[in-house]
Design a protein around this motif. Structure first.
Motif, PDB file in Angstrom:
ATOM      1  N   LEU A   1      24.314  29.367  39.105  1.00  0.00           N
ATOM      2  CA  LEU A   1      24.236  27.931  38.864  1.00  0.00           C
ATOM      3  C   LEU A   1      24.986  27.500  37.613  1.00  0.00           C
ATOM      4  O   LEU A   1      24.929  26.339  37.222  1.00  0.00           O
ATOM      5  CB  LEU A   1      22.764  27.504  38.758  1.00  0.00           C
ATOM      6  CG  LEU A   1      21.901  27.832  39.984  1.00  0.00           C
ATOM      7  CD1 LEU A   1      20.479  27.343  39.774  1.00  0.00           C
ATOM      8  CD2 LEU A   1      22.496  27.230  41.245  1.00  0.00           C
ATOM      9  N   ASP A   2      25.676  28.450  36.970  1.00  0.00           N
ATOM     10  CA  ASP A   2      26.490  28.090  35.810  1.00  0.00           C
ATOM     11  C   ASP A   2      27.521  27.052  36.220  1.00  0.00           C
ATOM     12  O   ASP A   2      28.186  27.181  37.243  1.00  0.00           O
ATOM     13  CB  ASP A   2      27.218  29.319  35.251  1.00  0.00           C
ATOM     14  CG  ASP A   2      26.259  30.321  34.628  1.00  0.00           C
ATOM     15  OD1 ASP A   2      25.101  29.940  34.394  1.00  0.00           O
ATOM     16  OD2 ASP A   2      26.676  31.464  34.394  1.00  0.00           O
ATOM     17  N   GLN A   3      27.665  26.019  35.431  1.00  0.00           N
ATOM     18  CA  GLN A   3      28.633  24.965  35.729  1.00  0.00           C
ATOM     19  C   GLN A   3      29.551  24.767  34.526  1.00  0.00           C
ATOM     20  O   GLN A   3      29.085  24.436  33.440  1.00  0.00           O
ATOM     21  CB  GLN A   3      27.905  23.655  36.048  1.00  0.00           C
ATOM     22  CG  GLN A   3      27.004  23.718  37.258  1.00  0.00           C
ATOM     23  CD  GLN A   3      27.764  23.845  38.563  1.00  0.00           C
ATOM     24  OE1 GLN A   3      28.946  23.492  38.626  1.00  0.00           O
ATOM     25  NE2 GLN A   3      27.107  24.333  39.596  1.00  0.00           N
ATOM     26  N   PRO A   4      30.861  24.911  34.667  1.00  0.00           N
ATOM     27  CA  PRO A   4      31.519  25.449  35.861  1.00  0.00           C
ATOM     28  C   PRO A   4      31.471  26.972  35.843  1.00  0.00           C
ATOM     29  O   PRO A   4      31.323  27.571  34.778  1.00  0.00           O
ATOM     30  CB  PRO A   4      32.952  24.941  35.713  1.00  0.00           C
ATOM     31  CG  PRO A   4      33.160  24.904  34.236  1.00  0.00           C
ATOM     32  CD  PRO A   4      31.827  24.502  33.638  1.00  0.00           C
ATOM     33  N   PRO A   5      31.619  27.631  36.986  1.00  0.00           N
ATOM     34  CA  PRO A   5      31.599  29.092  37.009  1.00  0.00           C
ATOM     35  C   PRO A   5      32.871  29.655  36.388  1.00  0.00           C
ATOM     36  O   PRO A   5      33.902  28.986  36.345  1.00  0.00           O
ATOM     37  CB  PRO A   5      31.529  29.411  38.506  1.00  0.00           C
ATOM     38  CG  PRO A   5      32.201  28.245  39.145  1.00  0.00           C
ATOM     39  CD  PRO A   5      31.832  27.048  38.307  1.00  0.00           C
ATOM     40  N   VAL A   6      32.778  30.867  35.909  1.00  0.00           N
ATOM     41  CA  VAL A   6      33.933  31.525  35.298  1.00  0.00           C
ATOM     42  C   VAL A   6      34.234  32.794  36.086  1.00  0.00           C
ATOM     43  O   VAL A   6      33.411  33.705  36.148  1.00  0.00           O
ATOM     44  CB  VAL A   6      33.657  31.878  33.821  1.00  0.00           C
ATOM     45  CG1 VAL A   6      34.859  32.600  33.230  1.00  0.00           C
ATOM     46  CG2 VAL A   6      33.335  30.626  33.025  1.00  0.00           C
ATOM     47  N   TYR A   7      35.395  32.826  36.712  1.00  0.00           N
ATOM     48  CA  TYR A   7      35.822  34.008  37.457  1.00  0.00           C
ATOM     49  C   TYR A   7      37.131  34.496  36.850  1.00  0.00           C
ATOM     50  O   TYR A   7      38.109  33.741  36.802  1.00  0.00           O
ATOM     51  CB  TYR A   7      36.049  33.672  38.935  1.00  0.00           C
ATOM     52  CG  TYR A   7      34.826  33.150  39.651  1.00  0.00           C
ATOM     53  CD1 TYR A   7      33.766  33.997  39.956  1.00  0.00           C
ATOM     54  CD2 TYR A   7      34.738  31.814  40.029  1.00  0.00           C
ATOM     55  CE1 TYR A   7      32.649  33.530  40.617  1.00  0.00           C
ATOM     56  CE2 TYR A   7      33.622  31.335  40.693  1.00  0.00           C
ATOM     57  CZ  TYR A   7      32.579  32.195  40.986  1.00  0.00           C
ATOM     58  OH  TYR A   7      31.474  31.725  41.642  1.00  0.00           O
ATOM     59  N   ASP A   8      37.146  35.734  36.387  1.00  0.00           N
ATOM     60  CA  ASP A   8      38.388  36.242  35.817  1.00  0.00           C
ATOM     61  C   ASP A   8      39.316  36.723  36.929  1.00  0.00           C
ATOM     62  O   ASP A   8      38.948  36.801  38.102  1.00  0.00           O
ATOM     63  CB  ASP A   8      38.116  37.350  34.797  1.00  0.00           C
ATOM     64  CG  ASP A   8      37.365  38.542  35.385  1.00  0.00           C
ATOM     65  OD1 ASP A   8      37.460  38.763  36.611  1.00  0.00           O
ATOM     66  OD2 ASP A   8      36.691  39.249  34.619  1.00  0.00           O
ATOM     67  N   ALA A   9      40.548  37.044  36.550  1.00  0.00           N
ATOM     68  CA  ALA A   9      41.569  37.424  37.530  1.00  0.00           C
ATOM     69  C   ALA A   9      41.173  38.686  38.291  1.00  0.00           C
ATOM     70  O   ALA A   9      41.444  38.808  39.490  1.00  0.00           O
ATOM     71  CB  ALA A   9      42.907  37.629  36.822  1.00  0.00           C
ATOM     72  N   ALA A  10      40.508  39.611  37.603  1.00  0.00           N
ATOM     73  CA  ALA A  10      40.116  40.866  38.249  1.00  0.00           C
ATOM     74  C   ALA A  10      39.106  40.615  39.361  1.00  0.00           C
ATOM     75  O   ALA A  10      39.176  41.226  40.431  1.00  0.00           O
ATOM     76  CB  ALA A  10      39.540  41.827  37.212  1.00  0.00           C
ATOM     77  N   PHE A  11      38.168  39.696  39.110  1.00  0.00           N
ATOM     78  CA  PHE A  11      37.156  39.417  40.130  1.00  0.00           C
ATOM     79  C   PHE A  11      37.780  38.692  41.316  1.00  0.00           C
ATOM     80  O   PHE A  11      37.461  38.973  42.470  1.00  0.00           O
ATOM     81  CB  PHE A  11      36.024  38.579  39.537  1.00  0.00           C
ATOM     82  CG  PHE A  11      34.852  38.424  40.465  1.00  0.00           C
ATOM     83  CD1 PHE A  11      33.930  39.442  40.614  1.00  0.00           C
ATOM     84  CD2 PHE A  11      34.682  37.265  41.208  1.00  0.00           C
ATOM     85  CE1 PHE A  11      32.858  39.314  41.482  1.00  0.00           C
ATOM     86  CE2 PHE A  11      33.613  37.123  42.076  1.00  0.00           C
ATOM     87  CZ  PHE A  11      32.698  38.157  42.212  1.00  0.00           C
ATOM     88  N   LYS A  12      38.684  37.762  41.051  1.00  0.00           N
ATOM     89  CA  LYS A  12      39.362  37.061  42.143  1.00  0.00           C
ATOM     90  C   LYS A  12      40.169  38.043  42.991  1.00  0.00           C
ATOM     91  O   LYS A  12      40.206  37.937  44.221  1.00  0.00           O
ATOM     92  CB  LYS A  12      40.270  35.971  41.577  1.00  0.00           C
ATOM     93  CG  LYS A  12      39.522  34.808  40.937  1.00  0.00           C
ATOM     94  CD  LYS A  12      40.488  33.776  40.385  1.00  0.00           C
ATOM     95  CE  LYS A  12      39.748  32.612  39.747  1.00  0.00           C
ATOM     96  NZ  LYS A  12      40.685  31.610  39.174  1.00  0.00           N
ATOM     97  N   ASP A  13      40.809  38.997  42.326  1.00  0.00           N
ATOM     98  CA  ASP A  13      41.578  40.006  43.054  1.00  0.00           C
ATOM     99  C   ASP A  13      40.657  40.869  43.906  1.00  0.00           C
ATOM    100  O   ASP A  13      40.985  41.213  45.049  1.00  0.00           O
ATOM    101  CB  ASP A  13      42.352  40.873  42.064  1.00  0.00           C
ATOM    102  CG  ASP A  13      43.187  41.937  42.765  1.00  0.00           C
ATOM    103  OD1 ASP A  13      44.133  41.564  43.482  1.00  0.00           O
ATOM    104  OD2 ASP A  13      42.875  43.136  42.609  1.00  0.00           O
ATOM    105  N   PHE A  14      39.486  41.197  43.354  1.00  0.00           N
ATOM    106  CA  PHE A  14      38.494  41.981  44.097  1.00  0.00           C
ATOM    107  C   PHE A  14      38.080  41.248  45.374  1.00  0.00           C
ATOM    108  O   PHE A  14      38.039  41.831  46.463  1.00  0.00           O
ATOM    109  CB  PHE A  14      37.279  42.238  43.206  1.00  0.00           C
ATOM    110  CG  PHE A  14      36.055  42.690  43.943  1.00  0.00           C
ATOM    111  CD1 PHE A  14      35.972  43.967  44.462  1.00  0.00           C
ATOM    112  CD2 PHE A  14      34.984  41.824  44.118  1.00  0.00           C
ATOM    113  CE1 PHE A  14      34.840  44.386  45.146  1.00  0.00           C
ATOM    114  CE2 PHE A  14      33.858  42.228  44.798  1.00  0.00           C
ATOM    115  CZ  PHE A  14      33.783  43.514  45.313  1.00  0.00           C
ATOM    116  N   VAL A  15      37.796  39.960  45.262  1.00  0.00           N
ATOM    117  CA  VAL A  15      37.376  39.171  46.425  1.00  0.00           C
ATOM    118  C   VAL A  15      38.495  39.088  47.455  1.00  0.00           C
ATOM    119  O   VAL A  15      38.264  39.176  48.666  1.00  0.00           O
ATOM    120  CB  VAL A  15      36.937  37.762  45.980  1.00  0.00           C
ATOM    121  CG1 VAL A  15      36.691  36.861  47.185  1.00  0.00           C
ATOM    122  CG2 VAL A  15      35.679  37.846  45.123  1.00  0.00           C
ATOM    123  N   SER A  16      39.722  38.941  46.990  1.00  0.00           N
ATOM    124  CA  SER A  16      40.853  38.802  47.917  1.00  0.00           C
ATOM    125  C   SER A  16      41.094  40.073  48.725  1.00  0.00           C
ATOM    126  O   SER A  16      41.729  40.031  49.782  1.00  0.00           O
ATOM    127  CB  SER A  16      42.122  38.431  47.148  1.00  0.00           C
ATOM    128  OG  SER A  16      42.581  39.524  46.364  1.00  0.00           O
TER     129      SER A  16
END
Length: 224
Positions: free
Chosen positions: A35-50
């Motif tokens: 529920l953190d607003q706004p959320p923080v996603y680093d590049a490594a996590f985005k790459d993991f999801v992709s």
């Protein structure tokens, strides 16, 4: 996996990716950190999801609250932006999507647009949120079954028949309206709702309940 988990080592992330590729049941559990607003996603996590891939032909996806989550009354919906990093639609033959949290509507909408959704379950959400998820499935697709338990319905009932052209075909629809005020004429609400829903495309079965009382049952509907 929490995006800041100290256990998110390369080995663990690779294991999660391999497990996800074969999984039949997937859960998005909304925790306090979600529920953190706004959320923080680093590049490594985005790459993991992709890099996540889902290869099972039967996939059930559930969006729900964590047992420890006690959100404040004014809590905003969980941000769904990270799902934009997922690969394209899940290559499945049968998909079931379950939403049981008001905080997860946007997540469910994103998933509904990607999952080959044959069955949809929404519980404990508003009528407006349920409609958003149904719309996200897409007007060019078909739901074999939809089970909806919705709140915050007024005297006008559910008028989704007016949007039939934008909604997927729904073969069997089970709709339960909960928390309807005792001051409201349930028979009138049920009549308005049923009349509108019978205009939905592809409908072969309809069961409408108001405050756990059966109002109309048309055709044959599956029940849990």
């Amino acid at each position: 996996m929490q995006r800041h988990s100290p256990y998110a080592t390369p080995f663990v992330m690779e294991f999660v990716q391999k497990t996800a590729s074969l999984a039949n049941d997937l859960y998005w559990t909304i925790a306090p950190a979600s529920l953190d607003q706004p959320p923080v996603y680093d590049a490594a996590f985005k790459d993991f999801v992709s890099r996540l891939s889902f290869k099972s032909f039967v996939v059930r996806v559930t969006v729900c609250n964590a047992d420890v989550l006690l959100p404040p009354a004014d809590a905003q919906e969980c941000d769904a932006s990270i799902l934009a990093n997922l690969p394209n639609r899940f290559p499945v033959v049968f998909g079931k999507l379950t939403l049981s949290s008001r905080l997860g509507c946007q997540l469910a909408c994103q998933l509904a647009s990607r999952l080959n959704c044959n069955e949809l379950v929404c519980r404990g959400v508003t009528a407006g949120q349920a409609l958003q998820v149904i719309e996200s499935v897409g007007g060019d697709r078909e739901l074999r079954r939809a089970v909806l338990v919705v709140e915050d319905v007024g005297v006008e009932g559910i008028t989704w028949g007016d949007r039939a052209a934008d909604l997927p075909k729904i073969e069997k629809l089970e709709l339960s309206l909960t928390g309807v005020s005792e001051d409201v004429d349930a028979a009138s609400v049920g009549n308005l709702t049923s009349t509108s829903l019978l205009r939905l495309r592809g409908l072969r079965g309809l069961h409408v309940r108001i405050n756990d009382r059966s109002i109309i049952k048309y055709g044959t509907c599956l029940t849990d």
